[in-house]
Each structure stands twice: as structure tokens, then as C-alpha cells.
Design a protein around this motif. Sequence first.
Motif, PDB file in Angstrom:
ATOM      1  N   PRO A   1      -2.625  -0.107  -3.239  1.00 49.86           N
ATOM      2  CA  PRO A   1      -3.862  -0.239  -2.475  1.00 49.86           C
ATOM      3  C   PRO A   1      -4.745  -1.719  -2.818  1.00 49.86           C
ATOM      4  O   PRO A   1      -5.197  -2.103  -1.574  1.00 49.86           O
ATOM      5  CB  PRO A   1      -4.903   0.874  -2.658  1.00 49.86           C
TER       6      PRO A   1
ATOM      7  N   GLY B   1       1.981   9.924  -9.592  1.00 49.30           N
ATOM      8  CA  GLY B   1       1.585   8.584  -8.740  1.00 49.30           C
ATOM      9  C   GLY B   1       1.157   9.403  -7.379  1.00 49.30           C
ATOM     10  O   GLY B   1       0.642  10.330  -7.306  1.00 49.30           O
ATOM     11  N   VAL B   2       0.836   8.252  -6.232  1.00 49.67           N
ATOM     12  CA  VAL B   2       0.219   8.619  -5.070  1.00 49.67           C
ATOM     13  C   VAL B   2       1.187   8.195  -4.126  1.00 49.67           C
ATOM     14  O   VAL B   2       1.754   6.953  -4.079  1.00 49.67           O
ATOM     15  CB  VAL B   2      -0.985   8.163  -5.031  1.00 49.67           C
TER      16      VAL B   2
ATOM     17  N   LEU C   1     -12.962  -2.683  -2.394  1.00 41.53           N
ATOM     18  CA  LEU C   1     -12.021  -1.367  -2.645  1.00 41.53           C
ATOM     19  C   LEU C   1     -12.329  -0.712  -3.977  1.00 41.53           C
ATOM     20  O   LEU C   1     -12.365   0.552  -4.405  1.00 41.53           O
ATOM     21  CB  LEU C   1     -10.722  -1.581  -2.258  1.00 41.53           C
TER      22      LEU C   1
ATOM     23  N   ILE D   1       0.782  -1.328  -0.031  1.00 41.14           N
ATOM     24  CA  ILE D   1       0.115  -0.025   0.093  1.00 41.14           C
ATOM     25  C   ILE D   1       0.875   1.215   0.203  1.00 41.14           C
ATOM     26  O   ILE D   1       0.652   2.092  -0.830  1.00 41.14           O
ATOM     27  CB  ILE D   1      -0.936  -0.148   1.221  1.00 41.14           C
ATOM     28  N   ARG D   2       1.925   1.215   0.824  1.00 40.96           N
ATOM     29  CA  ARG D   2       2.781   2.476   1.019  1.00 40.96           C
ATOM     30  C   ARG D   2       3.846   2.613  -0.153  1.00 40.96           C
ATOM     31  O   ARG D   2       4.142   3.774  -0.540  1.00 40.96           O
ATOM     32  CB  ARG D   2       3.429   2.373   2.343  1.00 40.96           C
TER      33      ARG D   2
ATOM     34  N   GLY E   1     -10.693   1.177 -13.849  1.00 42.71           N
ATOM     35  CA  GLY E   1      -9.066   1.489 -13.774  1.00 42.71           C
ATOM     36  C   GLY E   1      -8.679   2.401 -15.083  1.00 42.71           C
ATOM     37  O   GLY E   1      -9.794   2.873 -15.786  1.00 42.71           O
TER      38      GLY E   1
ATOM     39  N   TYR F   1     -10.674   4.300 -19.807  1.00 39.71           N
ATOM     40  CA  TYR F   1     -10.716   5.469 -20.692  1.00 39.71           C
ATOM     41  C   TYR F   1     -10.339   5.009 -22.121  1.00 39.71           C
ATOM     42  O   TYR F   1     -10.983   5.844 -22.910  1.00 39.71           O
ATOM     43  CB  TYR F   1      -9.498   6.484 -20.260  1.00 39.71           C
TER      44      TYR F   1
ATOM     45  N   MET G   1       1.106   7.424   0.120  1.00 39.35           N
ATOM     46  CA  MET G   1       0.653   7.541   1.483  1.00 39.35           C
ATOM     47  C   MET G   1       1.179   8.511   2.199  1.00 39.35           C
ATOM     48  O   MET G   1       0.641   9.186   3.039  1.00 39.35           O
ATOM     49  CB  MET G   1       0.258   6.105   2.108  1.00 39.35           C
TER      50      MET G   1
ATOM     51  N   LEU H   1      -8.029  10.985  -9.171  1.00 41.64           N
ATOM     52  CA  LEU H   1      -8.775   9.653  -9.535  1.00 41.64           C
ATOM     53  C   LEU H   1      -8.031   8.516  -9.353  1.00 41.64           C
ATOM     54  O   LEU H   1      -6.794   8.374  -9.026  1.00 41.64           O
ATOM     55  CB  LEU H   1      -8.865   9.791 -11.291  1.00 41.64           C
ATOM     56  N   GLY H   2      -8.518   7.483  -9.814  1.00 39.17           N
ATOM     57  CA  GLY H   2      -7.743   6.006  -9.800  1.00 39.17           C
ATOM     58  C   GLY H   2      -7.184   5.713  -8.142  1.00 39.17           C
ATOM     59  O   GLY H   2      -7.761   5.737  -7.253  1.00 39.17           O
ATOM     60  N   SER H   3      -5.713   5.630  -8.460  1.00 39.81           N
ATOM     61  CA  SER H   3      -5.103   5.151  -7.262  1.00 39.81           C
ATOM     62  C   SER H   3      -5.127   6.237  -6.068  1.00 39.81           C
ATOM     63  O   SER H   3      -5.063   5.862  -4.949  1.00 39.81           O
ATOM     64  CB  SER H   3      -3.620   4.864  -7.539  1.00 39.81           C
TER      65      SER H   3
ATOM     66  N   GLY I   1       2.636   3.100  -5.333  1.00 45.05           N
ATOM     67  CA  GLY I   1       2.682   4.261  -6.018  1.00 45.05           C
ATOM     68  C   GLY I   1       1.706   4.100  -7.093  1.00 45.05           C
ATOM     69  O   GLY I   1       1.209   5.211  -7.684  1.00 45.05           O
ATOM     70  N   GLY I   2       1.025   3.067  -7.521  1.00 45.70           N
ATOM     71  CA  GLY I   2      -0.194   2.948  -8.279  1.00 45.70           C
ATOM     72  C   GLY I   2      -1.188   2.257  -7.834  1.00 45.70           C
ATOM     73  O   GLY I   2      -1.350   1.950  -6.521  1.00 45.70           O
ATOM     74  N   ALA I   3      -2.316   2.065  -8.593  1.00 45.32           N
ATOM     75  CA  ALA I   3      -3.559   1.735  -8.006  1.00 45.32           C
ATOM     76  C   ALA I   3      -3.453   0.144  -7.459  1.00 45.32           C
ATOM     77  O   ALA I   3      -4.156  -0.378  -6.422  1.00 45.32           O
ATOM     78  CB  ALA I   3      -4.787   1.527  -9.128  1.00 45.32           C
TER      79      ALA I   3
ATOM     80  N   ARG J   1      -9.309   6.173   0.114  1.00 38.95           N
ATOM     81  CA  ARG J   1     -10.204   5.240   0.964  1.00 38.95           C
ATOM     82  C   ARG J   1      -9.544   4.657   2.001  1.00 38.95           C
ATOM     83  O   ARG J   1     -10.526   4.181   3.009  1.00 38.95           O
ATOM     84  CB  ARG J   1     -11.155   4.354  -0.193  1.00 38.95           C
ATOM     85  N   LEU J   2      -8.488   3.983   1.773  1.00 38.34           N
ATOM     86  CA  LEU J   2      -7.774   3.198   2.822  1.00 38.34           C
ATOM     87  C   LEU J   2      -7.475   4.130   4.144  1.00 38.34           C
ATOM     88  O   LEU J   2      -7.244   3.427   5.224  1.00 38.34           O
ATOM     89  CB  LEU J   2      -6.456   2.787   2.448  1.00 38.34           C
TER      90      LEU J   2
ATOM     91  N   LEU K   1      -8.395   5.273  -4.156  1.00 36.75           N
ATOM     92  CA  LEU K   1      -8.280   3.865  -3.489  1.00 36.75           C
ATOM     93  C   LEU K   1      -7.256   4.141  -2.299  1.00 36.75           C
ATOM     94  O   LEU K   1      -7.615   3.694  -1.311  1.00 36.75           O
ATOM     95  CB  LEU K   1      -7.517   2.859  -4.564  1.00 36.75           C
ATOM     96  N   THR K   2      -6.300   4.722  -2.403  1.00 35.53           N
ATOM     97  CA  THR K   2      -5.222   5.214  -1.527  1.00 35.53           C
ATOM     98  C   THR K   2      -5.997   6.168  -0.160  1.00 35.53           C
ATOM     99  O   THR K   2      -5.940   5.787   1.044  1.00 35.53           O
ATOM    100  CB  THR K   2      -3.880   6.028  -1.873  1.00 35.53           C
TER     101      THR K   2
END
Lengths: 209, 124
Positions: free
Chosen positions: A84, B43-44, A120, A75-76, A177, A181, B46, B68-70, A79-81, B76-77, B73-74
Amino acid sequence: MSGMLGTDFFLAWMTLAAGTVRLHRDRLTGLDAAIGDADHGANLDRGFTEVGKALTEWPPTSPAQVLVSAGTTLIRRVGGASGPLYGSFFRQLGKSLDVPATPAGFAAAFASGVLAVERLGKAAQGDKTMIDALAPAARALTQAVQEGADERKAFERAARAAEEGAKATIPLRARKGRASYLGERSIGHEDPGAASSALIVASLAEAAA
Amino acid sequence: MVGLVLVSHSAGLAAAAVELTRGIAGRETPVAAAGGDDDGGLGVSMDRIEAAVREVDQGDGVLLIPDLGSAVLTARLMEQPGRVVLADVPFVEGAIAAAVAAGGGAALAGVLSAAEEARTYRKL
């Protein structure tokens, strides 16, 4: 802990998963280049490399600790979907696992992990996502265990179901995802998340072999 | 005041959205950016979201607004019911509506519903 589904087994699973993700990194990134943003292989490789470091730095003492630590790290650090999503899968799998883990208990925990991913991502089978590999794997696992298969056989059947599920995403149009698109243009490509899910389930079978 | 965290895949987009939001809602409104991955690339992260939450948390709750996207999701966690809440709203319009409500002293539920109203705004 002794027994087939002890701490060492789950550590081996994570090591093998990291290895197979590393080996297939460019293929996953190539699949993602076709219908996504071309980072899936690199992201997962980085994530599982960090999982290995975390498990070495803080040695877990139970299967649940292995899986929850791996999930939290993904998760940490991904860096992409997929961070999580895989993170929630492994965390939920770990939290649902009874001690000592049995094949039936593992199958139920695996299904619970898949459900966490579905919730999720708000995705269902047929949306061209990880779920297209993970959900058939969960069903195959449950069925195999009900039929009395041992871990090795049950995980092999799950791996086969995941692989078939991943290949079955090729003709699908993505509904979730980044690939969604693209609409019609997502048809004709294997979903990278389903492909990596199949690899991770295959490494589960490998850990039991 | 309720705090806002704007979570984007892009560090630049998140920072600029914070700038715009505070320019309209007022400088004292607690709005922080959480953009980009751990290295600042697309990117994302945490870690960045957590740091931003700490920065704007005044004890009245924090609203996370992802692009959007991740990011979704991030975020939401990271939800903590009643404390840290996710808004499913247009990124720019939602942030501005939420910041104006937060600046006016609305509670977390009010800030969230102000943000959600932004979904139905028409530009023409």
C-alpha cells in the motif's frame, strides 16, 4: 512519446527497479529479519515481478499509466505494508505528473507521492521508515531542479540523498511499523523500507544515465 | 443491515473472529473474514478484502475492522466515504460491538460509533 521523461523512461525505471530489488532481495530480507518479519525482500521482489508482467500485458501509453499501473499492482500483490505504501507513492506520482513531464513537474509529482506515503502511514521523517529516504530525495530533487540541473544530475542527487537518508536510520528508534514493537532494540539497524526506497530512487538515476 | 469485514494477517484469526462475532451477535449478521495473503499465508490480500466486502454488502454500508499494520493500510485504501468505512478499534471487542449494533439495525455511523466505544471497555 519522445523526450527524456516519456513513457519509455518510466518503463525503464520500473524494469531497473525490479532488477535492483531482485539483486538486493536477500539483503532487504536480512535487514527485515533484524527488526521486522523477514519478508521485505521477497515481498517487494514478488510485487515488482508482477509490475513487469502487468506492464507487458497491458502496455501503457503515457508516463502516468506506467506509474498508476505499477502502483496498483504493488498494492494488490506485495502482501505487506510496503505494498500500500509504495503503491500509493507511484499512483500519486503518476496522477500528479503533467504531460509532457518536465524535471520541475516530476520533482513536484515526486514530492506529492512522498506526501501520500506520509499520510497513509502517518509517518514523518525520523520515524525510521521509507520516509527517511524518500523525503530527503524529494527535497534534493526539488533543489537540484531549482538550480537548473538536468534530469541526470537531479536524479543522481536524489539518489545520493535517499542513500544517506537510509543509512541515517541506523541509530534511530522505530516509531512506526512492525519495528516499533521492538522499541530500543530497533536501534542499530538500517530500516528495510528506507533501504528499498534508496534502491528505487537509485534505479531512477540509473534510468536517466 | 450494515456488513462487517474482519481483516487480519491470519486467515485462521479472521475466520475464528467471524465465528465468535456471529455466535454472539447472531447468525444472520453479515460478517465476513478477509484473512491472510493471496496464498493464505500471513499477510493481507486486497482481493480477499474486496470479495468479503461484496459478500456482506447489502446496500447499507460496510465497516472494515483491520488487526494491524498492512491490514490497516490496505483497508484505508479501500475506503469509500459513507459506503465502506474503516474502524480504528480493538479487533475482537470492536467486531463484537459493531456486529451487535449492525444486527440491531443501526446505520453505518451508529455501527462505527458502537465499535469505537469498545476501545474504552474495561475487562475489570
